[in-house]
Design a protein around this motif. Structure first.
Motif, mmCIF file in Angstrom:
data_model
loop_
_atom_site.group_PDB
_atom_site.id
_atom_site.type_symbol
_atom_site.label_atom_id
_atom_site.label_comp_id
_atom_site.label_asym_id
_atom_site.label_seq_id
_atom_site.Cartn_x
_atom_site.Cartn_y
_atom_site.Cartn_z
ATOM 1 N N ILE A 27 0.837 -1.199 0.000
ATOM 2 C CA ILE A 27 0.000 0.000 0.000
ATOM 3 C C ILE A 27 0.872 1.250 0.000
ATOM 4 N N ALA A 28 1.942 1.233 0.773
ATOM 5 C CA ALA A 28 2.829 2.395 0.838
ATOM 6 C C ALA A 28 3.471 2.671 -0.515
ATOM 7 N N PHE A 29 3.940 1.622 -1.212
ATOM 8 C CA PHE A 29 4.549 1.814 -2.536
ATOM 9 C C PHE A 29 3.533 2.365 -3.528
ATOM 10 N N THR A 30 2.323 1.854 -3.489
ATOM 11 C CA THR A 30 1.287 2.325 -4.400
ATOM 12 C C THR A 30 0.936 3.780 -4.106
ATOM 13 N N ALA A 31 0.813 4.105 -2.847
ATOM 14 C CA ALA A 31 0.427 5.462 -2.465
ATOM 15 C C ALA A 31 1.524 6.477 -2.746
ATOM 16 N N THR A 32 2.783 6.050 -2.705
ATOM 17 C CA THR A 32 3.869 7.011 -2.909
ATOM 18 C C THR A 32 4.212 7.226 -4.362
ATOM 19 N N GLY A 33 3.528 6.570 -5.252
ATOM 20 C CA GLY A 33 3.714 6.914 -6.647
ATOM 21 C C GLY A 33 4.447 5.912 -7.502
ATOM 22 N N CYS A 34 4.615 4.698 -7.062
ATOM 23 C CA CYS A 34 5.281 3.727 -7.921
ATOM 24 C C CYS A 34 4.525 3.542 -9.230
ATOM 25 N N ASN A 35 3.206 3.661 -9.177
ATOM 26 C CA ASN A 35 2.421 3.518 -10.400
ATOM 27 C C ASN A 35 2.440 4.776 -11.254
ATOM 28 N N SER A 37 5.266 6.394 -12.036
ATOM 29 C CA SER A 37 6.622 6.614 -12.531
ATOM 30 C C SER A 37 6.577 6.928 -14.015
ATOM 31 N N LYS A 38 7.700 7.365 -14.539
ATOM 32 C CA LYS A 38 7.749 7.765 -15.941
ATOM 33 C C LYS A 38 7.508 6.597 -16.897
ATOM 34 N N ASN A 39 7.563 5.372 -16.411
ATOM 35 C CA ASN A 39 7.334 4.196 -17.259
ATOM 36 C C ASN A 39 5.909 3.669 -17.203
ATOM 37 N N SER A 40 5.096 4.218 -16.335
ATOM 38 C CA SER A 40 3.717 3.744 -16.217
ATOM 39 C C SER A 40 2.896 4.205 -17.423
ATOM 40 N N PHE A 46 2.040 9.613 -21.421
ATOM 41 C CA PHE A 46 1.870 9.607 -22.881
ATOM 42 C C PHE A 46 1.934 11.043 -23.420
ATOM 43 N N THR A 47 1.259 11.970 -22.743
ATOM 44 C CA THR A 47 1.270 13.373 -23.163
ATOM 45 C C THR A 47 2.684 13.935 -23.126
ATOM 46 N N LYS A 48 3.400 13.670 -22.055
ATOM 47 C CA LYS A 48 4.773 14.161 -21.911
ATOM 48 C C LYS A 48 5.659 13.617 -23.033
ATOM 49 N N LEU A 181 3.346 4.399 -28.994
ATOM 50 C CA LEU A 181 4.395 4.727 -28.027
ATOM 51 C C LEU A 181 5.051 3.447 -27.517
ATOM 52 N N ASP A 182 6.381 3.479 -27.383
ATOM 53 C CA ASP A 182 7.151 2.370 -26.830
ATOM 54 C C ASP A 182 7.561 2.702 -25.403
ATOM 55 N N GLN A 183 7.493 1.711 -24.528
ATOM 56 C CA GLN A 183 7.967 1.874 -23.159
ATOM 57 C C GLN A 183 9.449 1.519 -23.132
ATOM 58 N N THR A 184 10.287 2.464 -22.709
ATOM 59 C CA THR A 184 11.729 2.242 -22.637
ATOM 60 C C THR A 184 12.189 2.447 -21.194
ATOM 61 N N ILE A 185 13.446 2.237 -20.956
ATOM 62 C CA ILE A 185 14.003 2.434 -19.614
ATOM 63 C C ILE A 185 13.848 3.879 -19.168
ATOM 64 N N SER A 186 13.979 4.803 -20.128
ATOM 65 C CA SER A 186 13.913 6.222 -19.789
ATOM 66 C C SER A 186 12.502 6.792 -19.873
ATOM 67 N N GLY A 187 11.509 5.975 -20.093
ATOM 68 C CA GLY A 187 10.128 6.450 -20.181
ATOM 69 C C GLY A 187 9.495 6.055 -21.505
ATOM 70 N N TRP A 188 8.432 6.724 -21.880
ATOM 71 C CA TRP A 188 7.708 6.438 -23.118
ATOM 72 C C TRP A 188 8.298 7.255 -24.257
ATOM 73 N N GLU A 189 8.378 6.645 -25.462
ATOM 74 C CA GLU A 189 8.930 7.317 -26.628
ATOM 75 C C GLU A 189 8.144 6.940 -27.871
ATOM 76 N N VAL A 190 8.135 7.856 -28.844
ATOM 77 C CA VAL A 190 7.554 7.574 -30.146
ATOM 78 C C VAL A 190 8.649 6.909 -30.974
ATOM 79 N N PRO A 191 8.410 5.686 -31.457
ATOM 80 C CA PRO A 191 9.463 5.033 -32.256
ATOM 81 C C PRO A 191 9.641 5.752 -33.594
ATOM 82 N N ASP A 192 10.888 5.912 -34.019
ATOM 83 C CA ASP A 192 11.167 6.568 -35.313
ATOM 84 C C ASP A 192 11.249 5.575 -36.422
#
Length: 192
Positions: A27-35, A37-40, A46-48, A181-192
């Motif tokens: 519960i603590a991990f969920t509440a503190t924002g693990c979901n 993260s930039k990879n969620s 997606f907007t970012k 959008l692709d999920q990468t280590i550094s977050g979401w990206e538009v594949p080229d």
């Protein structure tokens, strides 16, 4: 010899305490924002990712055109003539081959050869598909609303809007598009 057996007392394991502690940590991990993260796979992430992509990838009228450019095609002539009217191109008629020849005017040098007319800014993610794996990446296809930023004055002229209806729609307030959008280590990206 008389041996006495010693009995060890049974140790009670705190299973209830461990289960409670594990639940609390979850519960603590969920509440503190693990979901979040930039990879969620969230609309905010997606907007970012889309906005970062569009800053480096403006929308343009022409993709593979080199100048001087010659054409006898009526649709291309109408499009190029609209850029002549906006003072971005100069035109000469080649009567012997029934073609028009276009060169970049001084005012068009800043925009040539692609004539980019702004970049998208995503205002809303409408839908996103569940994650799937494509080429080893988690992927989602999104539908989004956007506005066009930094649109030059020439792109809003009636002749250019009429000659390039796709651009006219893109710079309207009703613009909707899709992206993957692709999920990468550094977050979401538009594949080229």
């Amino acid at each position: 010899m008389n041996q006495t057996r010693m009995h060890r007392p049974k140790i009670q394991r705190p299973t209830i305490q461990l289960t409670t502690a594990a639940a609390f940590l979850l519960i603590a991990f969920t509440a503190t924002g693990c979901n979040s993260s930039k990879n969620s796979p969230t609309p905010q992430n997606f907007t970012k990712a889309l906005n970062a992509h569009f800053l480096d990838h403006p929308d343009c009228l022409l993709a593979n055109t080199r100048f001087p450019f010659e054409t006898s095609d009526k649709t291309l002539t109408k499009q190029m003539d609209s850029l002549v009217a906006a003072q971005l191109l100069d035109k000469t008629e080649e009567a012997s081959i029934h073609a028009s020849r276009y060169t970049v005017a001084p005012a068009g040098a800043r925009y040539a050869p692609r004539f980019c007319y702004g970049h998208r800014t995503v205002s809303n993610i409408d839908t996103a598909t569940p994650l799937g794996v494509v080429n080893g990446f988690h992927q989602s296809a999104v539908t989004y609303h956007y506005t066009m930023e930094d649109v030059p004055v020439w792109a809003k002229t009636p002749q250019v809007l009429a000659a390039f209806p796709q651009m006219a729609h893109a710079i309207s307030d009703q613009s909707v598009a899709k992206a993957t959008l692709d999920q990468t280590i550094s977050g979401w990206e538009v594949p080229d």
